[in-house]
Design an enzyme around this catalytic site. Structure first.
Site, short mmCIF file in Angstrom:
data_model
loop_
_atom_site.label_atom_id
_atom_site.label_comp_id
_atom_site.label_asym_id
_atom_site.label_seq_id
_atom_site.Cartn_x
_atom_site.Cartn_y
_atom_site.Cartn_z
N GLU A 199 -6.07 -8.34 -0.09
CA GLU A 199 -6.46 -8.16 1.43
C GLU A 199 -7.97 -7.75 1.20
OE1 GLU A 199 -4.82 -5.00 3.87
OE2 GLU A 199 -2.77 -5.65 3.61
N GLU A 229 0.68 -1.21 -0.05
CA GLU A 229 0.12 -0.02 0.10
C GLU A 229 0.77 1.09 0.11
OE1 GLU A 229 -2.82 -0.29 3.27
OE2 GLU A 229 -4.00 -2.10 2.49
O1 IFM Z 1 -4.49 -3.54 8.99
C1 IFM Z 1 -4.55 -3.07 7.75
C2 IFM Z 1 -3.03 -3.51 6.88
O2 IFM Z 1 -2.01 -3.43 7.79
C3 IFM Z 1 -3.05 -2.96 5.56
N1 IFM Z 1 -4.41 -2.77 4.92
C4 IFM Z 1 -5.59 -2.46 5.35
C5 IFM Z 1 -5.74 -3.07 6.90
C6 IFM Z 1 -6.82 -2.87 7.66
O3 IFM Z 1 -6.78 -1.50 7.94
#
Ligand code: IFM
Length: 435
Positions: free
Chosen positions: A351, A167
């Site tokens: 994710e 990210e």
């Molecule tokens: O926990 C985070 C993760 O570290 C990165 N993506 C989003 C998740 C939820 O906020």
């Protein structure tokens, strides 16, 4: 849960994702201090002053955690390597225990028949490098390349895929412009530099890993469906700009070797000298692209300085983070990314998940995952070459500025005893993966 593994093509990967600082327990094993420790030690930054010192004690309990993953029937585990665990000063002498840990972890994943998917950097920058300007310093691309070579020299022979940075928007914008993550800056010039340097670091890491003969190298971006608050031209322009710096900036750089024009209009004066010459590194060819998706945002213009807009609360049901639940955004974004950026390259949902206050009977999480898996299936039906889906997250963990309040896990962690208890969503997924 309506989802069943058999609804997806043979060979489609189902996994769960985590990250080092959020679960390992940073105090164990000789890791050096990170800018998240600094950020968390500053009052007001993290709920209750929580930090990652103990977290889920995964450093010691990883066999038990991997057993849970395997028992649920997952195919893969996405984890990250902590730069400060491997190189406590960010450069120089490695911590042998840190390298040994990732070696053991990789073996333990493979021994359970799971595929190890690695992210090299998931946010815990060594404090010694933060002292040198961190992501604002162009030299970070070289420091990161050296860290990459070290880690991959140790575990690269067993990994199924690697992405350099999790990210890049969060690393740069959330941490340097919004100040909500480490290093907690609210500075457009710092943000612009971090945005460019994180991409250079990504590109250098890819270069290093290609030279080592590694394959299946990709990138992981977070994406939010952006929607205008109304039909006015101002709201539409504001939404395009939000979409530009949140969703498109990093994809456009990595896949088209340029920055979006509407973002450059505000950001260019703050970018570092010579930024135009970085794209031969940044746009190194990739083998796949990962998409982290959680929600949508509704954008309204305002009179403030660039970027001149804010997000407003939408009407949909929200998660415990206050994020609207909008599964359609996942299929629409995957379709757009394939059409406009990645073509035939495999996409992976790296994710997806929700924070919930429901405890063990997390019916809301079951519905959330079911709806998003249906959206992933819809993307496949629209011709998107989607190859995998990873739930965030296996365990409840340190949710950054929310501390331990926000619980994203399929498995409950009682932080006082470190006892793990699978929730209803874990059992529902395990059952669906068998079907
Ligand atoms: O926990 C985070 C993760 O570290 C990165 N993506 C989003 C998740 C939820 O906020």
């Amino acid at each position: 849960m309506r989802f069943a593994r058999s609804h997806f093509p043979r060979g489609f990967t189902f996994g769960a994702a985590s990250s080092a600082y959020q679960i390992e327990g940073h105090d164990a094993g000789g890791a050096g201090p990170t800018h998240w420790d600094t950020f968390a030690a500053t009052p007001g930054n993290v709920a209750h002053g929580h930090n990652g010192a103990r977290a889920c004690d995964h450093y010691h309990r990883c066999p038990e955690d991997l057993d849970l993953l395997a028992a649920a029937g997952f195919d893969a585990y996405r984890f990250s390597t902590s730069w400060a665990r491997v190189l406590p000063e960010g450069r120089g002498a490695p911590n042998p225990d840190g390298l040994d840990f990732y070696d053991r972890l990789t073996d333990a994943i493979c021994e359970r028949g799971l595929a190890p998917h690695v992210t090299l950097y998931h946010w815990e920058l060594p404090a010694a490098l933060a002292d040198l300007g961190g992501w604002r310093n162009r030299d970070i691309a070289g420091w990161f390349a050296d860290f990459t070579a070290l880690v991959m020299g140790r575990i690269g022979d067993r990994v199924a895929s690697v992405a350099p940075v999790n990210e890049p928007w969060c690393v740069s914008w959330l941490g340097h412009f919004l100040g909500q993550h480490a290093p907690g800056l609210r500075d457009i010039r710092a943000a612009a530099r971090a945005m460019h340097h994180v991409l250079l670091a990504h590109g250098r890491a890819i270069e290093v890993m290609r030279a080592m003969g590694l394959s299946n190298l990709g990138a992981v971006v977070n994406q939010e469906w952006a929607q205008p608050a109304d039909d006015s031209p101002e709201a539409r322009a504001a939404t395009d700009l939000y979409d530009g710096y949140y969703n498109r900036f990093f994809l456009e750089a990595m896949f088209h070797a340029r920055y979006p024009a509407n973002v450059l209009a505000g950001l260019e004066p703050h970018l570092p000298h010579g930024w135009e010459e970085g794209f031969d590194v940044i746009a190194a060819p990739l083998d796949w692209c990962g998409v982290n998706y959680y929600t949508r945002s509704i954008i309204a213009p305002n009179e403030g300085p660039w970027p001149g807009h804010h997000t407003i609360k939408g009407p949909l049901e929200t998660t415990a983070m206050g994020w609207e639940i909008y599964p359609q955004g996942l299929s629409d974004l995957l379709q757009r990314i394939a059409a406009e950026y990645t073509g035939d390259l495999p996409l992976v949902v790296t994710e997806n998940g929700m924070a919930s206050d429901e405890g063990q009977q997390d019916i809301g999480r079951i519905a959330y995952l079911d709806a998003h898996l249906a959206a992933a299936r819809a993307a496949l039906d629209r011709g998107v070459p989607l190859a995998g889906y990873f739930v965030w997250s296996l365990l409840d963990n340190f949710e950054w500025a929310c501390g331990y309040d926000a619980r994203f896990g399929l498995v409950n962690v009682a932080y006082d005893t470190q006892e793990r208890t699978p929730k209803a969503s874990y059992h529902a997924l395990a059952d669906a993966l068998r079907r």
